[in-house]
Write a protein that holds these residues in place. Sequence first.
Motif: not given
Length: 217
Positions: A96-102, A122-128, A143-152
């Motif tokens: 998908g466009r944006g960040l692709n994570i494995v 994204l946060l729901n995917f990363l936190k657990p 990849p960056a326009t919608k990133l917030n400080d918590e995700e970074r």
Amino acid sequence: MRVTGLLRVLAVIITLAGTWFFVQTYLSNTGQKFVSLRSWLGKAVSQPVKNKCNNAKSCPENYYAFKIISGAANVVGPSMCFEGTVFMSSVKNNIGRGLNIVLVNGEYFQGEAAGFRYVKLLLNFLKPIQEGTIVLIASYDDPATKLNDEERGIFTSLGSSYAAKLAFRDNWIFLGAKGLHAKSPFEQHIKNSKETNKYDGWPEMLEMEGCVPKKID
């Protein structure tokens, strides 16, 4: 002349066939092993070894092989391979466009892949993410326009050096891990710049391959 030439070729073929038959018969009668030309050539010409993820070099036994390729502009999608398994690619149709994570759990060797453009997902995917999980990331388009400080901050805690300053249409590939106590050596970043962009409005594609230790510290 053509008939004469054809006869000469046939004579050569018959002679070679007769010689091959004589040699084979002789070696069989003397108990010697007969080696065919095909098998001899097979031993003489070494075949290239295919490494995991088609990497240039193989990895030691206590390391995993990986390859990460970012997207090219908004046209060609990224791909990510880990230990010989391609988790994300255009062929698998799961990018998908944006960040692709494995996410790869090394203990059970299970992989999970997803692409994100929206903060909440994204946060729901990363936190657990559990301790010891290996994280592979490839950018596509922006990849960056919608990133917030918590995700970074989460990406920084995984070992990233560039997540905090990732900007609009930058290209970024990264391999880190939950519980990593140092900056990851597996990261590449290139800024979106009119002076250096390879594509119209986007920087060039990034590619990185290597070997990551099975034990995370």
